[in-house]
Design a protein around this motif. Structure first.
Motif, PDB file in Angstrom:
ATOM      1  N   VAL A 196      13.527 -40.503 118.339  1.00 58.06           N
ATOM      2  CA  VAL A 196      13.536 -41.080 119.696  1.00 58.06           C
ATOM      3  C   VAL A 196      13.062 -42.535 119.694  1.00 58.06           C
ATOM      4  O   VAL A 196      13.352 -43.306 120.603  1.00 58.06           O
ATOM      5  CB  VAL A 196      12.694 -40.204 120.664  1.00 58.06           C
TER       6      VAL A 196
ATOM      7  N   SER B 199      19.589 -44.407 122.544  1.00 58.01           N
ATOM      8  CA  SER B 199      20.264 -44.107 123.819  1.00 58.01           C
ATOM      9  C   SER B 199      20.088 -45.241 124.827  1.00 58.01           C
ATOM     10  O   SER B 199      20.735 -45.251 125.870  1.00 58.01           O
ATOM     11  CB  SER B 199      19.685 -42.822 124.426  1.00 58.01           C
TER      12      SER B 199
ATOM     13  N   GLY C 232      14.440 -35.720 121.755  1.00 59.80           N
ATOM     14  CA  GLY C 232      15.390 -36.474 120.938  1.00 59.80           C
ATOM     15  C   GLY C 232      16.723 -35.762 120.772  1.00 59.80           C
ATOM     16  O   GLY C 232      17.760 -36.397 120.642  1.00 59.80           O
TER      17      GLY C 232
ATOM     18  N   THR D 244      18.437 -36.614 123.851  1.00 60.02           N
ATOM     19  CA  THR D 244      18.645 -38.069 123.855  1.00 60.02           C
ATOM     20  C   THR D 244      19.826 -38.434 122.976  1.00 60.02           C
ATOM     21  O   THR D 244      20.665 -39.237 123.348  1.00 60.02           O
ATOM     22  CB  THR D 244      17.382 -38.760 123.324  1.00 60.02           C
TER      23      THR D 244
ATOM     24  N   THR E 100      22.496 -42.698 132.745  1.00 56.02           N
ATOM     25  CA  THR E 100      21.868 -43.140 131.490  1.00 56.02           C
ATOM     26  C   THR E 100      22.245 -44.584 131.172  1.00 56.02           C
ATOM     27  O   THR E 100      21.456 -45.303 130.556  1.00 56.02           O
ATOM     28  CB  THR E 100      22.301 -42.235 130.306  1.00 56.02           C
TER      29      THR E 100
ATOM     30  N   SER F 165      14.248 -43.455 126.463  1.00 60.75           N
ATOM     31  CA  SER F 165      15.205 -42.369 126.703  1.00 60.75           C
ATOM     32  C   SER F 165      15.095 -41.921 128.154  1.00 60.75           C
ATOM     33  O   SER F 165      13.994 -41.810 128.704  1.00 60.75           O
ATOM     34  CB  SER F 165      14.895 -41.165 125.803  1.00 60.75           C
TER      35      SER F 165
ATOM     36  N   GLU G 120      12.897 -38.382 128.767  1.00 62.20           N
ATOM     37  CA  GLU G 120      11.496 -38.284 128.344  1.00 62.20           C
ATOM     38  C   GLU G 120      10.622 -38.553 129.556  1.00 62.20           C
ATOM     39  O   GLU G 120      10.996 -39.337 130.437  1.00 62.20           O
ATOM     40  CB  GLU G 120      11.181 -39.330 127.265  1.00 62.20           C
TER      41      GLU G 120
END
Ligand code: KE4
Length: 433
Positions: free
Chosen positions: A30, A35, A163, A166, A382, A402, A405
């Protein structure tokens, strides 16, 4: 906050070299900014609510090493205690009174815990607790929830969060079907789905494991009655209820989510905060169950560095600081002011947003909401989040890289830090939209 392109040349140089010698250039996926795009910031040092990168840029840090830095990074009392312990040794591989001290503090704080075993990470704690669930009940299946993350052990990498979500990994390669065949999943907050799984698998399910507040799919709180319903369902079916409090433990209250929501599981996993920044994980619960763990009982689990004096010291001092009067009230107020202000900034700019906070953790989704499960969480924007993350970095604010999270505050985050963060959010929303 003025907008200025960051000089991150040293970060780029170091991260470029890192990618040649470590997969993805990181020690945990992550951190790679995959991302959100852009290049990861290479940290040089941290203090209180702040992090500085190797180019000298300062950031208000809302990751806090993914939870441990709840008292602020490098708290002077934690550092002083570590220096003292250092002189006596870092690891013994033998019993040490500091383990008794931290174990006693955890037992006194967490309603479900009568006995505890220390390990070195949340993953280890979750691996061990699943083995214990199976050993105690003699049953092999386990129920987890979509979007919940319980570390990277094979049997949990099924519709996991963090992750895995993600990076959009459906189920990681290398995980044998035979391993995940016993992992059943249900949507979070869906009691009916859990009831059906129990009906379809009579006397075969060892237990239910969940994040009592989900921090690995963004931030999802339990609907009223959900935790209570799971408590009843597991009891009715002779199964165990396990709260994975690796993230929520000592973060949303001193007794964790189980104290906050008044629902006591049979077993609990912990990590992050109880190590105070050094590697500590733990699992614990009713003595009757924990007595199965070797060498008291037959269930094997071990670890070279488990309970090492240095990590125990950081955990003990961190919990002592958190026990002080007013700590959680302050943490809650700081986080709520941040989240309320964030929602207001986005709404002022006409950006769809939904979010909430509990204790020292928060999260938001860039969509209308509500978000009560992972499927709904996936409707967050996103792409917008990626742009927001990069712009906030330019303005000196470090958010989790991310959209899936949670964010974390600390006792070191000041009102001025929150004001500066909200100013940065407001500027970003108008600049991006
Ligand atoms: P660790 O093995 O990373 O110490 O703990 C695994 C784990 C287990 N359970 C919960 C609820 C967790 O949140 C975690 C780890 N959390 C992630 C952050 N979402 C750790 C960050 C990372 O993977 O680098």
């Amino acid at each position: 906050m003025t907008d200025n392109a960051l000089n991150t040349s040293r970060s780029q140089e170091i991260f470029g070299a890192a990618q040649e010698i470590m997969p993805g250039g990181v020690s945990s996926p992550v951190r790679a900014f995959k991302s959100v795009g852009g290049q990861p910031i290479v940290f040089d040092r941290v203090k209180g609510a702040y992090a500085w990168d190797v180019d000298g840029n300062r950031y208000i840090d809302y990751v806090g090493s993914w939870g441990p830095a709840i008292c602020g990074h490098t708290h002077p009392e934690v550092i002083a205690a570590l220096h003292e312990t250092l002189e006596k040794g870092t690891s013994f591989g033998a019993p040490c009174e500091l383990e008794n001290t931290l174990a006693q503090m955890v037992i006194e704080a967490v309603p479900s815990i009568e006995m505890v075993r220390f390990v070195n990470s949340g993953t280890e704690a979750c691996m061990a607790v699943l083995r214990l669930m199976r050993a105690f009940t003699g049953r092999e299946k386990v129920i987890k929830f979509e979007g919940c993350y319980h570390g990277h052990a094979d049997m949990f990498l099924v519709k996991a969060g963090s992750g895995v979500a993600t990076l959009g990994l459906p189920d990681s390669p290398g995980v044998p079907r035979s391993t995940t065949a016993n992992t059943l999943t249900a949507p979070y907050n869906d009691l009916e789905a859990v009831k059906e799984l129990f009906a379809e698998n009579p006397d075969a399910i060892s237990g239910v494991i969940l994040e009592p507040v989900v921090g690995n799919a963004g931030f999802i709180t339990p609907e009223p009655g959900f935790l209570e319903g799971l408590r009843e369902l597991t009891k009715e079916n002779g199964a165990l209820l396990v709260f994975d409090e690796v993230m929520t433990g000592f973060r949303i209250s001193y007794g964790g989510a189980q104290e906050r929501f008044g629902v006591t599981p049979d077993l609990t996993t912990m990590g992050k905060v109880i190590g105070g920044g050094l590697p500590v994980g733990a699992y614990g619960g009713k003595a009757e169950i924990m007595e199965m763990v070797a060498p008291a009982g037959p269930m094997y689990q071990a670890g070279t560095l488990s309970g090492n004096p240095l990590a125990m010291t950081a955990g003990i001092k961190t919990l002592e600081l958190l026990k002080q009067d007013g700590a959680y009230e302050r943490l809650e107020a700081t986080t709520k002011r941040l989240l309320d202000g964030l929602l207001e900034c986005a709404k002022d700019a006409g950006i769809p947003i939904t979010g909430s906070s509990i204790g020292g953790m928060f999260g938001f989704y860039l969509c209308e909401g509500p978000v009560t499960n992972f499927e709904q969480a996936k409707s967050t924007d996103t792409e917008f989040f990626g742009k927001l993350h990069n712009k906030m970095l330019e303005k000196g604010v470090y958010l989790a890289p991310s959209a899936f999270e949670a964010g974390f505050t600390s006792l070191a985050h000041s009102d001025a830090d929150i004001d500066a963060t909200l100013q940065a959010f407001s500027e970003c929303f108008y600049e991006i939209k």
